[in-house]
Design an enzyme around this catalytic site. Sequence first.
Site, PDB file in Angstrom:
ATOM      1  N   SER A 144      -0.118  -3.477   4.899  1.00 44.15           N
ATOM      2  CA  SER A 144      -1.565  -3.228   4.948  1.00 44.15           C
ATOM      3  C   SER A 144      -1.914  -2.742   6.361  1.00 44.15           C
ATOM      4  O   SER A 144      -1.154  -2.991   7.304  1.00 44.15           O
ATOM      5  CB  SER A 144      -2.313  -4.540   4.678  1.00 44.15           C
ATOM      6  OG  SER A 144      -3.700  -4.389   4.901  1.00 44.15           O
ATOM      7  N   TYR A 150      -4.016 -13.763   5.872  1.00 46.11           N
ATOM      8  CA  TYR A 150      -3.669 -12.482   5.246  1.00 46.11           C
ATOM      9  C   TYR A 150      -2.997 -11.578   6.284  1.00 46.11           C
ATOM     10  O   TYR A 150      -1.944 -10.990   6.029  1.00 46.11           O
ATOM     11  CB  TYR A 150      -4.912 -11.818   4.661  1.00 46.11           C
ATOM     12  CG  TYR A 150      -4.620 -10.555   3.875  1.00 46.11           C
ATOM     13  CD1 TYR A 150      -3.991 -10.611   2.629  1.00 46.11           C
ATOM     14  CD2 TYR A 150      -4.956  -9.294   4.370  1.00 46.11           C
ATOM     15  CE1 TYR A 150      -3.716  -9.457   1.900  1.00 46.11           C
ATOM     16  CE2 TYR A 150      -4.692  -8.130   3.650  1.00 46.11           C
ATOM     17  CZ  TYR A 150      -4.066  -8.217   2.418  1.00 46.11           C
ATOM     18  OH  TYR A 150      -3.788  -7.069   1.704  1.00 46.11           O
TER      19      TYR A 150
HETATM   20  P1  NDP Z   1      -4.508  -6.228  -7.269  1.00 39.13           P
HETATM   21  O1  NDP Z   1      -5.116  -7.587  -7.150  1.00 39.13           O
HETATM   22  O2  NDP Z   1      -5.185  -5.233  -8.161  1.00 39.13           O
HETATM   23  O3  NDP Z   1      -2.971  -6.361  -7.693  1.00 39.13           O
HETATM   24  C1  NDP Z   1      -2.150  -7.377  -7.230  1.00 39.13           C
HETATM   25  C2  NDP Z   1      -0.944  -7.473  -8.136  1.00 39.13           C
HETATM   26  O4  NDP Z   1      -0.098  -8.519  -7.646  1.00 39.13           O
HETATM   27  C3  NDP Z   1      -1.320  -7.841  -9.565  1.00 39.13           C
HETATM   28  O5  NDP Z   1      -0.580  -7.033 -10.440  1.00 39.13           O
HETATM   29  C4  NDP Z   1      -0.891  -9.290  -9.709  1.00 39.13           C
HETATM   30  O6  NDP Z   1      -0.422  -9.528 -11.021  1.00 39.13           O
HETATM   31  C5  NDP Z   1       0.287  -9.333  -8.724  1.00 39.13           C
HETATM   32  N1  NDP Z   1       0.596 -10.684  -8.273  1.00 39.13           N
HETATM   33  C6  NDP Z   1      -0.173 -11.535  -7.571  1.00 39.13           C
HETATM   34  N2  NDP Z   1       0.462 -12.708  -7.379  1.00 39.13           N
HETATM   35  C7  NDP Z   1       1.684 -12.570  -7.974  1.00 39.13           C
HETATM   36  C8  NDP Z   1       2.804 -13.424  -8.115  1.00 39.13           C
HETATM   37  N3  NDP Z   1       2.819 -14.673  -7.611  1.00 39.13           N
HETATM   38  N4  NDP Z   1       3.891 -12.971  -8.782  1.00 39.13           N
HETATM   39  C9  NDP Z   1       3.887 -11.721  -9.323  1.00 39.13           C
HETATM   40  N5  NDP Z   1       2.867 -10.868  -9.210  1.00 39.13           N
HETATM   41  C10 NDP Z   1       1.775 -11.301  -8.540  1.00 39.13           C
HETATM   42  O7  NDP Z   1      -4.435  -5.678  -5.788  1.00 39.13           O
HETATM   43  P2  NDP Z   1      -3.851  -4.315  -5.134  1.00 39.13           P
HETATM   44  O8  NDP Z   1      -3.302  -3.405  -6.127  1.00 39.13           O
HETATM   45  O9  NDP Z   1      -4.914  -3.868  -4.221  1.00 39.13           O
HETATM   46  O10 NDP Z   1      -2.703  -4.934  -4.241  1.00 39.13           O
HETATM   47  C11 NDP Z   1      -1.350  -4.508  -4.256  1.00 39.13           C
HETATM   48  C12 NDP Z   1      -0.774  -4.705  -2.878  1.00 39.13           C
HETATM   49  O11 NDP Z   1      -1.433  -3.850  -1.952  1.00 39.13           O
HETATM   50  C13 NDP Z   1      -0.937  -6.121  -2.315  1.00 39.13           C
HETATM   51  O12 NDP Z   1       0.250  -6.483  -1.642  1.00 39.13           O
HETATM   52  C14 NDP Z   1      -2.082  -5.983  -1.340  1.00 39.13           C
HETATM   53  O13 NDP Z   1      -2.054  -6.956  -0.334  1.00 39.13           O
HETATM   54  C15 NDP Z   1      -1.825  -4.585  -0.822  1.00 39.13           C
HETATM   55  N6  NDP Z   1      -2.985  -3.938  -0.193  1.00 39.13           N
HETATM   56  C16 NDP Z   1      -4.127  -3.669  -0.900  1.00 39.13           C
HETATM   57  C17 NDP Z   1      -5.217  -3.086  -0.281  1.00 39.13           C
HETATM   58  C18 NDP Z   1      -6.496  -2.818  -1.001  1.00 39.13           C
HETATM   59  O14 NDP Z   1      -7.532  -2.603  -0.337  1.00 39.13           O
HETATM   60  N7  NDP Z   1      -6.522  -2.775  -2.316  1.00 39.13           N
HETATM   61  C19 NDP Z   1      -5.173  -2.712   1.127  1.00 39.13           C
HETATM   62  C20 NDP Z   1      -3.909  -3.010   1.765  1.00 39.13           C
HETATM   63  C21 NDP Z   1      -2.880  -3.592   1.126  1.00 39.13           C
HETATM   64  P3  NDP Z   1      -0.607 -10.889 -11.859  1.00 39.13           P
HETATM   65  O15 NDP Z   1      -1.904 -11.502 -11.420  1.00 39.13           O
HETATM   66  O16 NDP Z   1      -0.607 -10.408 -13.273  1.00 39.13           O
HETATM   67  O17 NDP Z   1       0.602 -11.696 -11.529  1.00 39.13           O
END
Ligand code: NDP
Length: 240
Positions: free
Chosen positions: A132, A145
Amino acid sequence: MKKLVVITGASSGFGKELAKQFSQDGYPLLLLARRVELLEEMNLPNTICKKVDVTNKLEFENAVRFAEEKYGKTDLIINNAGVMLLGNIENQNPQEWQQMLDVNLMGVMNGMQIVMGDMKEREGGTIINIASIAGVKPFGNHGAYCASKYGVVGLSEVARMELAPYNVRVMRICPGAVDTELLSHTTSDNIKEDYLKWKSATGVGAITPGDVARTIKFAYELPQGVNLREIQIADTKQDA
Ligand code: NDP
């Protein structure tokens, strides 16, 4: 057929877009998340969907080996699963810190360890870790975070150095704010409101998960001998 791509956190946001875009180009996929029904709903061809919590290394590894039996060794893993539970250090529940460190950092370490031995042996393969902008500069209310994402940046660079002699690429992607489900899990309504106020005051909102996915796919599809080590990608109007 193309080589196997493993995507964690593929049930929403960046992971879902990555799944769609890689699938469209004929890659066989292993999609992982806890909400497996959302993975299955996409109904993508040559795709295995598994309910996996990335903090459970055994479950994670079993899913990868299962997919490799069918599609061959993993050529790309995108360690994307993550949670963002914003809070200030003084008041935040330490269970939220633990969850972020477990998923965002340990989950990435698990993913890397599961594939790196084979990649090293084959002298090929790519690991892409989603960090990030909060992994390269601090933001208020982002204490744990930021700690998790600075961790991903540091660990990705160490992994890159370990794997460079074996022709294995390690990349880290540092996105800025993009609309996904990510903010929705923060438990403080005030902090969520402030975040949304900042986004609307700056006008951030043009960038989409599809833009991020496209950039990641571009980086992967460069020749194996070219490594885009770190990509920072954010909305043009993001001022922080
Ligand atoms: P979302 O919340 O839309 O997606 C997060 C994903 O992570 C979901 O598919 C969720 O699936 C999965 N997840 C969470 N916990 C677990 C777990 N314990 N095991 C397996 N899967 C898990 O967020 P984003 O798409 O935005 O985030 C994706 C990545 O990008 C993250 O690492 C986030 O920190 C990073 N990011 C996002 C930014 C943004 O502004 N959107 C900016 C910078 C970085 P499920 O709940 O079904 O398990």
